[in-house]
Design a protein around this motif. Structure first.
Motif, short mmCIF file in Angstrom:
data_model
loop_
_atom_site.label_atom_id
_atom_site.label_comp_id
_atom_site.label_asym_id
_atom_site.label_seq_id
_atom_site.Cartn_x
_atom_site.Cartn_y
_atom_site.Cartn_z
N TYR A 86 3.35 -11.92 -8.95
CA TYR A 86 4.15 -11.90 -7.72
C TYR A 86 5.11 -10.71 -7.79
O TYR A 86 5.92 -10.61 -8.71
CB TYR A 86 4.92 -13.22 -7.59
CG TYR A 86 5.93 -13.23 -6.47
CD1 TYR A 86 5.53 -13.10 -5.15
CD2 TYR A 86 7.29 -13.36 -6.74
CE1 TYR A 86 6.46 -13.10 -4.12
CE2 TYR A 86 8.23 -13.37 -5.72
CZ TYR A 86 7.80 -13.24 -4.41
OH TYR A 86 8.72 -13.23 -3.39
N PRO A 87 5.03 -9.77 -6.80
CA PRO A 87 5.83 -8.55 -6.89
C PRO A 87 7.28 -8.68 -6.47
O PRO A 87 8.09 -7.79 -6.72
CB PRO A 87 5.08 -7.59 -5.95
CG PRO A 87 4.40 -8.48 -4.96
CD PRO A 87 4.10 -9.77 -5.67
N GLY A 88 7.63 -9.81 -5.82
CA GLY A 88 9.00 -10.00 -5.35
C GLY A 88 9.09 -9.84 -3.85
O GLY A 88 8.14 -9.46 -3.18
N LYS A 89 10.25 -10.15 -3.31
CA LYS A 89 10.52 -10.11 -1.88
C LYS A 89 10.91 -8.72 -1.44
O LYS A 89 11.73 -8.06 -2.06
CB LYS A 89 11.68 -11.03 -1.56
CG LYS A 89 11.47 -12.32 -0.81
CD LYS A 89 10.68 -12.27 0.42
CE LYS A 89 10.21 -13.59 0.96
NZ LYS A 89 8.78 -13.59 1.20
N GLY A 90 10.36 -8.28 -0.31
CA GLY A 90 10.77 -7.01 0.30
C GLY A 90 11.54 -7.29 1.58
O GLY A 90 11.86 -8.43 1.89
N LYS A 91 11.81 -6.25 2.35
CA LYS A 91 12.56 -6.43 3.61
C LYS A 91 11.78 -7.26 4.61
O LYS A 91 12.34 -8.09 5.30
CB LYS A 91 12.89 -5.06 4.21
CG LYS A 91 14.06 -4.38 3.51
CD LYS A 91 14.36 -3.03 4.12
CE LYS A 91 15.42 -2.33 3.28
NZ LYS A 91 15.47 -0.89 3.59
N GLY A 93 8.63 -9.45 4.22
CA GLY A 93 7.55 -10.06 3.44
C GLY A 93 7.62 -9.64 1.98
O GLY A 93 8.63 -9.11 1.52
N ASP A 94 6.53 -9.89 1.26
CA ASP A 94 6.50 -9.56 -0.16
C ASP A 94 6.37 -8.05 -0.37
O ASP A 94 5.85 -7.34 0.48
CB ASP A 94 5.32 -10.26 -0.84
CG ASP A 94 5.47 -11.77 -0.86
OD1 ASP A 94 6.62 -12.25 -0.70
OD2 ASP A 94 4.46 -12.47 -1.02
N LEU A 95 6.82 -7.60 -1.53
CA LEU A 95 6.66 -6.20 -1.91
C LEU A 95 5.18 -5.90 -2.13
O LEU A 95 4.38 -6.82 -2.34
CB LEU A 95 7.43 -5.91 -3.21
CG LEU A 95 8.96 -5.93 -3.09
CD1 LEU A 95 9.60 -5.93 -4.49
CD2 LEU A 95 9.46 -4.73 -2.29
N PRO A 96 4.79 -4.62 -2.11
CA PRO A 96 3.39 -4.28 -2.40
C PRO A 96 3.01 -4.68 -3.83
O PRO A 96 3.90 -4.82 -4.68
CB PRO A 96 3.36 -2.76 -2.27
CG PRO A 96 4.62 -2.35 -1.62
CD PRO A 96 5.61 -3.45 -1.84
N PRO A 97 1.72 -4.83 -4.10
CA PRO A 97 1.29 -5.13 -5.47
C PRO A 97 1.74 -4.01 -6.41
O PRO A 97 1.77 -2.84 -6.00
CB PRO A 97 -0.23 -5.19 -5.39
CG PRO A 97 -0.62 -4.80 -4.03
CD PRO A 97 0.59 -4.68 -3.18
N ARG A 98 2.08 -4.36 -7.62
CA ARG A 98 2.47 -3.34 -8.61
C ARG A 98 1.29 -2.38 -8.83
O ARG A 98 0.15 -2.84 -8.96
CB ARG A 98 2.85 -3.99 -9.94
CG ARG A 98 4.12 -4.80 -9.93
CD ARG A 98 5.37 -4.02 -9.63
NE ARG A 98 5.45 -2.79 -10.40
CZ ARG A 98 6.22 -1.76 -10.05
NH1 ARG A 98 6.96 -1.81 -8.97
NH2 ARG A 98 6.24 -0.67 -10.79
#
Length: 195
Positions: A86-91, A93-98
């Motif tokens: 799980y890449p974490g939360k972005g502004k 939705g979720d952040l892009p995949p690492r």
């Protein structure tokens, strides 16, 4: 394969970037016939450790026309996201995949799955990585031209409930692409005597 999966599940390469820490989520077997390559686990999947264990997964299984049991049978489907954690939360939705995961692990995994007949690329990250210059200018154009990538790949938008607007705006997806996807999946699973 067993050792490779063990190594991936212990991977901590991007640890310092992951707000919830590493928890690689994937499924694969030497016998897998179809590989699903999506983005990265969401928060619910991070918690359960079960790939596609969320509303997007329910929608994806409908698109594939398979049961939960079929979907989670590693001899049928390998689930190999672009980012395993799980890449974490972005502004929004979720952040892009690492970006570290796919170059580090994908080729090793694919080389140990000799029976694969179809790779399903879900979303722009997977499509751009695997199709490279063959990907069109955006996801809609790439999915619209799905026939260009067959028989090796089939391209899909993300099955997230957030994509309802895209699905409504592009009715050709359900009319043209989904029947081909369902037929292809059914034929692969039947021909291998897996159903």
């Amino acid at each position: 394969m067993h050792n490779l999966l063990k190594n991936i599940k212990k991977c901590e390469v991007c640890k310092s970037y992951l707000s919830l820490g590493p928890r690689p989520v994937l499924a694969a077997s030497k016998a897998s016939k179809i590989i699903i390559i999506g983005q990265a686990p969401g928060i619910k999947v991070h918690k359960t450790g079960i790939p596609w264990d969320d509303p997007s997964g329910k929608q994806l299984r409908k698109w594939l026309d398979v049961t939960d049991n079929e979907f989670y049978d590693e001899n049928k489907f390998a689930i190999v996201p672009m980012g395993f954690c799980y890449p974490g939360k972005g502004k929004s939705g979720d952040l892009p995949p690492r970006p570290e995961c796919a170059p580090l692990w994908h080729q090793q995994l694919l080389s140990q799955m000799p029976k694969v007949e179809l790779i399903i690329l879900i979303g722009m990250y997977a499509q751009n990585y695997y199709l490279q210059k063959e990907a069109k200018k955006n996801l809609t154009e790439t999915v619209k031209n799905y026939h260009l990538y067959l028989p090796k790949f089939i391209v899909l938008p993300h099955p997230s409930p957030r994509n309802r607007f895209w699905l409504t705006k592009n009715p050709w997806f359900e009319l043209d692409v989904l029947p081909v996807l369902k037929e292809k999946v059914k034929s692969i699973l039947h021909s291998s005597g897996n159903l």
